[in-house]
Each structure stands twice: as structure tokens, then as C-alpha cells.
Design an enzyme around this catalytic site. Structure first.
Site, PDB file in Angstrom:
ATOM      1  N   ASP A  12       0.724  -1.285   0.095  1.00  0.00           N
ATOM      2  CA  ASP A  12       0.127  -0.199  -0.220  1.00  0.00           C
ATOM      3  C   ASP A  12       0.971   1.250   0.122  1.00  0.00           C
ATOM      4  O   ASP A  12       2.019   1.280   0.200  1.00  0.00           O
ATOM      5  CB  ASP A  12      -0.919  -0.060   1.228  1.00  0.00           C
ATOM      6  CG  ASP A  12      -1.597   1.245   1.489  1.00  0.00           C
ATOM      7  OD1 ASP A  12      -2.466   1.487   0.500  1.00  0.00           O
ATOM      8  OD2 ASP A  12      -1.671   1.978   2.392  1.00  0.00           O
ATOM      9  N   ASP A  14      -0.603   5.193   0.650  1.00  0.00           N
ATOM     10  CA  ASP A  14      -0.779   6.199   1.777  1.00  0.00           C
ATOM     11  C   ASP A  14      -1.032   5.725   3.157  1.00  0.00           C
ATOM     12  O   ASP A  14      -1.470   4.767   3.324  1.00  0.00           O
ATOM     13  CB  ASP A  14      -2.255   6.593   1.449  1.00  0.00           C
ATOM     14  CG  ASP A  14      -2.417   7.672  -0.084  1.00  0.00           C
ATOM     15  OD1 ASP A  14      -1.645   8.555   0.211  1.00  0.00           O
ATOM     16  OD2 ASP A  14      -2.886   7.320  -0.930  1.00  0.00           O
TER      17      ASP A  14
END
Length: 340
Positions: A12, A14
């Protein structure tokens, strides 16, 4: 990390690699070290606002070795989900950025911005410019029975200033207005992660992220092991009370754990003991030296192992007690003494 155990890292962005424009401390070094060990690293983001090339450019500026093909976005996944269900060339109302519109074009569909253009579907991704007028056009299209695909339903978006409204908050407004439910392309739904797996021919990936309800739940959706890092949204209290389909295999303070995830598996830790009391509360006590130099996360893993074993698939937020002064200090450091 054993190269034979996980054949790719699906990471991932953010809250995991960066917060806003700034890299999370240690993230770049950990990911570059993984790449130097010969591991395949793919960056898989629910944020549909930027094109893969722009994301790759940002990552390169942070110091990562990355190409556009290493980035998979929920905009790409959303476009693919639509392309599988509507005719080639069909008009799609884009509620999002031009980058999302470009992904719609790339799969042979026609992006439009108004209901008057006769769209047969709506695709919705994060854009800081989305407002009432854009939502109104989408509501009119949905009222005619159009297909609706949300790139993701994250309620918040991590930034260097804190949590901001995410695409899921805008989806909620349109859901309320239309009384419709969208198909979801991004995490925790499987399409985005499946697309990332297919791109690198992975069969046993490790899903890495900071959110239980998207990254870790997404790992469960594709039957993959997962690593939660405590650098973004989900907190120790969230983790302890997580439902079974949001419980990670591994938990660490940050991406440095990629060197050896097995060392941060959720299980009892010799540095800490955790037991369930008769009333269902938890008791933490100090033990031996422990195997993880980050005592805070080691204690958290021990608590999770005991609590999850006791409650099975059920969810319950336990009261946590400390059996000694060090344990009580640790409970406070984890934020697990709130409300007591």
C-alpha cells in the site's frame, strides 16, 4: 522474508510508504533493501486520483527504484471491472480526476462528465475537486439504473496533516442520495489485488498496509498473508478488536519488518505474557528479553494472540490490565488504557 514463502510484496502507499508528499521514516530504505534481495515489489494503491506514471514519479523522487509498471491503482481496477460488463465504446460518467478518465479510455470505453451525454455507467474515484454538481450528475445517471463502480470506499485519506475525507465519504453521500450500492474495485474487494498478482505472476504474495479494513481485509479476500504496519490509520486498539477477516498475519511498527516478517508474526512473545481473565479482560505481564527490539509491538502481538484465541471470530474490545509497572506503562504507551 523467505523468497520461497512470498513471491511478491503488494505494498500500500498512503499511510504505509508516505503520508502526503513525505516518505514515512525508514520506508524507502526498507523497500529498497527488499528489492536488493531480489524480491518483487508492487505498489498497490486505493487512491484513484493519480495516474500510475505520476505515482511512480513521486516514488522515484522519494528515492525508490520503480517504474510505471510497478504501480497498480484502483482506477485501473475500476476500469477493468467496468470493461467486463459494458459494451466496447460505452459512455461512462467519470466522478473523479482526469487520470481516472484516462483509465476508462485505456480499456476502450468513453469517459463523459454529464448525465446529458447518456452514460450507461458511473465510475467514482477520489478527487479533491468533487463537489455537489459532480455528485448531482452521477445521482441522475444512477437514477436511470446505470451500473456503478467505486474505485474504493476508504472513508479517510492519510496526509501529513492528519486524516482527510476519502473516496468512501463521497461514495456514502451518493449512496444515501441514490439508495444504491456500488460494486467496489479496490481493497478490500479482490479485483485490485488480483490485478496486481496477475501483473507479476504471483501466487503467494504478502499484502502490506496500514489499514485493517482495506489492506488486511483485502489480503483475506485473496487468501494471502498480510503485514500491518502501525504508521497510518489503524491503531493498536483497532487491531485488538478486529474481526477475524481483518486480522493480519504479521504486525510491525514499520516496513523494516520486511527483512523477516516471521519475527513479527502475531503469537505469544517471550518478552510478554498475556492471558484472559475470567471476566474476559486481558492481563499483560513482562516476561523474558523477547525477540523483537520494539517492545511496544511485541506486547501488542502477545495481547492479540491471547484475545483472538479467546473470542474466535467474534469481535470484542477488551479491558487490558497490567500485572506489573512495566506492563501498565506499556498499556498506556499502546493507548489501551483509554476510558479506564
Amino acid at each position: 522474508m523467505s523468497g520461497s514463502r512470498h513471491d511478491a510484496l503488494l505494498v500500500d502507499l498512503d499511510g504505509t510508504v508516505y503520508a502526503g508528499p513525505t516518505a514515512i521514516p525508514g520506508a524507502v530504505e526498507a523497500l529498497e533493501a527488499a528489492r536488493d534481495r531480489g524480491q518483487t515489489v508492487s505498489y498497490v494503491t486505493n487512491n484513484a486520483s493519480r495516474a500510475p506514471g505520476a505515482v511512480a514519479g513521486h516514488l522515484s523522487e522519494l528515492g525508490l527504484t520503480v517504474t510505471e509498471d510497478d504501480v497498480v491503482t484502483s482506477a485501473q481496477a475500476g476500469a477493468a471491472v467496468l470493461a467486463a460488463q459494458v459494451d466496447p465504446g460505452a459512455k461512462v460518467l467519470v466522478l473523479g480526476t482526469d487520470a481516472l478518465a484516462d483509465e476508462i479510455t485505456a480499456v476502450g470505453l468513453t469517459p463523459v462528465r454529464a448525465d446529458d451525454d447518456g452514460p450507461v455507467a458511473v465510475v467514482q474515484g477520489h478527487s479533491p475537486e468533487t463537489g455537489w454538481r459532480q455528485l448531482a450528475e452521477a445521482a441522475l445517471t444512477l437514477a436511470r439504473g446505470a451500473l456503478w463502480v467505486a474505485c474504493n470506499v476508504d472513508p479517510t485519506l492519510p496526509s501529513e496533516r492528519g486524516l482527510l475525507p476519502g473516496n468512501g465519504s463521497m461514495v456514502a453521500a451518493l449512496r444515501h442520495a441514490s439508495r444504491r450500492e456500488p460494486q467496489v474495485a479496490g481493497k478490500p474487494a479482490a479485483p485490485l489485488l488480483r490485478q496486481a498478482m496477475e501483473r507479476v505472476s504471483s501466487s503467494t504474495p504478502l499484502v502490506v498496509g496500514d489499514r485493517l479494513d482495506t489492506d488486511i481485509a483485502g489480503g483475506h479476500a485473496i487468501d494471502a498473508e498480510s503485514l500491518l504496519v502501525l504508521t497510518g490509520v489503524s491503531t493498536p486498539a483497532d487491531l485488538l478488536a478486529a474481526p477475524a477477516d481483518q486480522r493480519p498475519t504479521f504486525v510491525a511498527a514499520d516496513l523494516a519488518a520486511l527483512t523477516d516478517p516471521e519475527a513479527v508474526r502475531v503469537r505469544a512473545d517471550d518478552g510478554w505474557t498475556a492471558k484472559v481473565r475470567d471476566d474476559g479482560s486481558l492481563e499483560l505481564a513482562t516476561g523474558g528479553p523477547g525477540g523483537d527490539p520494539d517492545a511496544r509491538v511485541a506486547a501488542l502481538r502477545a495481547l492479540c494472540a491471547s484475545h483472538w484465541d479467546a473470542v474466535g471470530d467474534a469481535t470484542r474490545t477488551p479491558v487490558v490490565h497490567g500485572a506489573d509497572d512495566a506492563a501498565r506503562r506499556m498499556i498506556s504507551a499502546l493507548g489501551l488504557d483509554a476510558g479506564r
